[in-house]
Design a protein around this motif. Structure first.
Motif, mmCIF file in Angstrom:
data_model
loop_
_atom_site.group_PDB
_atom_site.id
_atom_site.type_symbol
_atom_site.label_atom_id
_atom_site.label_comp_id
_atom_site.label_asym_id
_atom_site.label_seq_id
_atom_site.Cartn_x
_atom_site.Cartn_y
_atom_site.Cartn_z
ATOM 1 N N PRO A 185 0.796 -1.396 -0.126
ATOM 2 C CA PRO A 185 0.148 -0.162 0.004
ATOM 3 C C PRO A 185 0.800 1.272 0.080
ATOM 4 N N SER A 186 2.109 1.255 -0.323
ATOM 5 C CA SER A 186 2.952 2.314 -0.221
ATOM 6 C C SER A 186 2.592 3.411 -1.280
ATOM 7 N N LEU A 235 -3.277 -3.875 12.687
ATOM 8 C CA LEU A 235 -3.228 -4.061 11.376
ATOM 9 C C LEU A 235 -3.303 -2.828 10.524
ATOM 10 N N ILE A 236 -2.239 -2.427 9.890
ATOM 11 C CA ILE A 236 -2.049 -1.309 9.040
ATOM 12 C C ILE A 236 -2.791 -1.735 7.500
ATOM 13 N N ARG A 280 -7.647 0.726 5.257
ATOM 14 C CA ARG A 280 -6.867 -0.609 5.483
ATOM 15 C C ARG A 280 -6.950 -1.639 4.671
ATOM 16 N N PHE A 281 -8.052 -1.513 4.102
ATOM 17 C CA PHE A 281 -8.583 -2.798 3.076
ATOM 18 C C PHE A 281 -8.072 -2.500 1.681
ATOM 19 N N LEU A 292 -6.735 -1.160 -5.849
ATOM 20 C CA LEU A 292 -7.365 -0.043 -5.190
ATOM 21 C C LEU A 292 -8.015 -0.256 -3.731
ATOM 22 N N ARG A 293 -8.161 0.832 -2.974
ATOM 23 C CA ARG A 293 -8.244 0.884 -1.526
ATOM 24 C C ARG A 293 -9.788 0.710 -1.237
ATOM 25 N N GLY A 294 -10.141 0.314 -0.232
ATOM 26 C CA GLY A 294 -11.753 0.335 0.198
ATOM 27 C C GLY A 294 -12.428 1.323 -0.105
#
Length: 482
Positions: free
Chosen positions: A174-175, A257-258, A283-284, A299-301
């Motif tokens: 996720p950076s 959880l990051i 974070r998902f 993609l992010r949540g």
């Protein structure tokens, strides 16, 4: 952990450097099937890898050789992988639970100098001397992955990148959204013969710590997250569903959880929302890619909530094209074959007679997946062309039907296949594992549920209730065999 002078070096020398920098720090924790745990320090991992490397050299392993590893998610597997890298060899993890006929076919394609299985574990644990220097060698390919073998010709993919650590990284997934604190504590719930599991090992190069499950167990995943303060987790939809189904999951402490990453298969929208509720939308993460490394979308949540059902846009320079049968780009919303192109091109090779990729102009390539782009450039997966069911002249994608049926409250697992049918050519058939075996849903109920979410022709015409859908430890299933 402080990082010594960053410079390109072999994987083996990098491990030795980490061992010198933090000899007593824990590198890997193994959570065994028996409920116990075994920890390896950086110095312990490096020394064991050196010893196993000398054993492999005694069996004739030289730079460039392949080493087949059927050792499970065990200390022997991890030390053997690093031993192969120290010799400049290419580790190839192989599924350890294959029947003999299938195992021999896969091993014939791997064509390894040495094949290590469960019977070799005691020999590896008793590996001899740590005396004397090992030559500094760079494996010409980082590793191989056996991506097939249950039907047709076994497919073994070799990642043709030298095992050379460039001086930093690898970067946490996720950076691209925000900086991720290092070192990470990464939970590995997937078997390491699968890309999802094996891809965790290079994290050690950056000084991250791994917690490796010998066998996936959803309740134990939650225990390990709490006990070891896990910061990163990559899992398949089936694993995520089983974790979310653990009684009392909403009361468990997931605050460490990051990031949580989903990949490997289509995921039901209801499951995405459950995990967003558990850990938060930021974070998902969800991703789409393939072992060949053609490229990645992600993609992010919070982005998924705006583009439900999507697997994201091109990530880290990946470009996406949807091409029709004539090879021409298709407009947004129209389904065609997915082609990807990543910076520098993919680095892979096939062993044996596995079918090659479809390559288009400009270096774009495809594994045969179908999908479409929306107006914002977000990719939506339909299915693999080879899984397509043509029923009564209409196209049905099994993954779409499976995703719809996965939301049924009485369905624990589902696979959709096409069966020969004199009227329809192929009929859509759903194999259902009920959540409560004593109260399975009726076929009529399953079909009605599908028709409430899909066009009528996509709904199953027949339904089969089974005690359990057979999946590998990587939670994969063999659609053809079913």
């Amino acid at each position: 952990m402080p990082d010594p002078v960053a410079e390109p070096m072999s994987y083996g020398r990098r491990l030795a450097q980490l061992a010198d920098a933090d000899p007593e720090g824990v590198a890997v924790v193994f959570a065994g099937r028996d409920g116990g745990e075994v920890a390896l320090t950086w110095r312990g991992l490096d020394r064991r890898a050196n010893r196993v490397a000398r054993l492999l050299a005694g069996r004739g392993v030289v730079p460039g050789d392949r080493v087949a590893l059927r050792l499970g998610n065990t200390p022997e597997l991890v030390t053997s992988v690093w031993a192969a890298w120290k010799l400049g060899a290419v580790p190839v993890p192989v599924r350890w639970d294959l029947p003999a006929w299938e195992r021999e076919r896969v091993l014939a394609v791997v064509d390894a100098r040495v094949d290590l299985g469960d019977a070799d574990r005691a020999w590896l644990r008793a590996a001899g001397t740590d005396e004397g220097p090992l030559p500094d060698a760079v494996s010409p390919a980082t590793h191989g992955i056996c991506s097939s073998g249950s039907t047709g010709t076994p497919k073994v993919i070799v990642i043709d990148r030298p095992a050379l650590w460039p001086g930093s990284g690898p970067e946490p997934f996720p950076s691209g959204w925000r900086p991720i604190p290092r070192p990470q504590t990464v939970l590995v719930p997937a078997p390491m013969y699968h890309t999802n599991g094996f891809a965790s090992l290079p994290n050690l190069l950056a000084g991250d710590r791994l917690v490796v499950l010998e066998k996936f167990d959803a309740a134990r995943v939650l225990d390990l997250i709490e006990r070891h303060r896990i910061t990163a987790l990559t899992a398949t939809p089936t694993m995520l569903a089983r974790i979310a189904d653990v009684p009392g999951v909403a009361t468990r402490d997931l605050s460490s959880l990051i990031w949580v990453l989903q990949g490997a298969a289509a995921i039901a929208p209801s499951l995405v929302r459950r995990w967003i509720g558990l850990v938060g939308a930021e974070r998902f993460f969800m991703a789409y890619g393939m072992t060949e490394g053609l490229g990645t979308t992600a993609l992010r949540g919070d982005e998924w909530l705006d583009h439900p059902g999507s697997v994201g846009r091109g990530y880290r320079g990946t470009e996406v094209r949807i091409l029709g049968a004539d090879g021409e780009p298709l407009p947004p919303g129209e389904t065609g074959e997915i082609f990807l192109r990543s910076p520098g091109g993919a680095a892979y090779g096939y062993l044996g007679n596995a079918s090659r990729l479809t390559v288009a102009d400009g270096g774009f390539a495809s594994v045969g997946d179908l999908g479409h782009l929306d107006e914002d450039g977000f990719l939506h997966i339909a299915d693999r062309r080879s899984d397509l069911i043509v029923t009564g002249g209409a196209n049905v994608f099994p993954a779409e039907v499976e995703t719809a049926l996965a939301d049924h409250p009485a369905v624990n697992d589902v696979v959709v296949i096409g069966l020969r049918d004199p009227e329809w050519g192929r009929r859509v058939h759903a194999i259902v594992e009920p959540r409560d075996p004593s109260a399975p849903p009726s076929a009529e109920e399953v079909i009605a549920f599908a028709k409430g979410r899909l066009a009528g022709y996509k709904a199953p015409k027949t339904v089969e209730i089974v005690d359990r859908i057979p999946r590998s430890e990587a939670t994969k299933f063999n659609r053809g065999a079913l």
